[in-house]
Design a protein around this motif. Structure first.
Motif, short mmCIF file in Angstrom:
data_model
loop_
_atom_site.label_atom_id
_atom_site.label_comp_id
_atom_site.label_asym_id
_atom_site.label_seq_id
_atom_site.Cartn_x
_atom_site.Cartn_y
_atom_site.Cartn_z
N UNK A 1 0.91 -1.14 0.20
CA UNK A 1 0.08 -0.03 0.09
C UNK A 1 0.81 1.21 0.03
N UNK A 2 1.93 1.23 0.69
CA UNK A 2 2.57 2.42 0.61
C UNK A 2 3.38 2.69 -0.52
N UNK A 3 3.80 1.79 -1.23
CA UNK A 3 4.37 2.13 -2.52
C UNK A 3 3.34 2.31 -3.34
N UNK A 4 2.05 1.70 -3.40
CA UNK A 4 1.09 2.05 -4.54
C UNK A 4 0.49 3.45 -4.16
N UNK A 57 -9.79 15.10 4.00
CA UNK A 57 -10.42 15.20 2.63
C UNK A 57 -9.33 15.33 1.33
N UNK A 58 -8.57 16.33 1.59
CA UNK A 58 -7.72 16.35 0.47
C UNK A 58 -6.79 15.32 0.23
N UNK A 59 -6.60 14.46 1.35
CA UNK A 59 -5.45 13.19 1.24
C UNK A 59 -6.47 12.18 0.68
N UNK A 60 -7.66 12.21 1.11
CA UNK A 60 -8.75 10.91 0.59
C UNK A 60 -8.87 11.25 -1.18
N UNK A 66 -5.35 8.66 -7.58
CA UNK A 66 -4.34 7.60 -7.66
C UNK A 66 -5.10 6.54 -8.38
N UNK A 67 -6.24 5.93 -7.39
CA UNK A 67 -7.11 4.99 -8.00
C UNK A 67 -7.62 5.17 -9.42
N UNK A 68 -8.28 6.44 -9.53
CA UNK A 68 -8.79 6.64 -10.90
C UNK A 68 -7.93 6.66 -11.95
N UNK A 73 -8.37 5.83 -16.22
CA UNK A 73 -8.19 6.77 -17.21
C UNK A 73 -6.66 6.75 -17.68
N UNK A 74 -5.76 6.45 -16.79
CA UNK A 74 -4.22 6.60 -17.06
C UNK A 74 -3.75 8.01 -17.11
N UNK A 75 -4.80 8.87 -16.80
CA UNK A 75 -4.66 10.34 -16.77
C UNK A 75 -3.64 10.78 -15.44
N UNK A 76 -2.90 11.67 -15.52
CA UNK A 76 -1.97 12.16 -14.49
C UNK A 76 -2.91 12.23 -13.27
N UNK A 77 -2.59 11.73 -12.10
CA UNK A 77 -3.24 11.63 -11.05
C UNK A 77 -3.38 13.08 -10.33
#
Length: 94
Positions: A1-4, A57-60, A66-68, A73-77
């Motif tokens: 998780x830390x790396x992800x 909330x910003x962290x979430x 990251x997940x999206x 999409x593969x778009x820059x997170x």
């Protein structure tokens, strides 16, 4: 998780943006560690509960971005984060 979520080099820009959003809004520097990013923040010296909730909330939203990016999409997170913040008209109170 830390790396992800935190230590993957592709995410450096995203977490720099998160730091900037938080630090500018608070008026002083916070070093966001991987455990804060993964688990959230419970308390910070001289920071109100309301601000801590907004920071979390910003962290979430960063983790959602990251997940999206990775599973969609593969778009820059970092760009996804900007969109997620804009969609919510989200601001951290001064």
């Amino acid at each position: 998780m830390e790396h992800f979520c935190f230590q993957f080099s592709f995410l450096e820009k995203l977490w720099r943006n998160v730091h900037t959003i938080i630090n500018v809004s608070l008026g002083h520097r916070i070093v966001l560690t991987w455990d804060m990013a993964l688990l959230g923040i419970v308390a910070l010296n001289n920071v109100s509960t309301n601000k801590i909730q907004r920071i979390n909330m910003i962290i979430l939203l960063a983790k959602l971005s990251i997940s999206k990016s990775k599973y969609g999409s593969g778009i820059d997170p970092a760009l996804i984060l900007e969109t997620e913040i804009d969609k919510r008209n989200f601001q951290i109170p001064n």
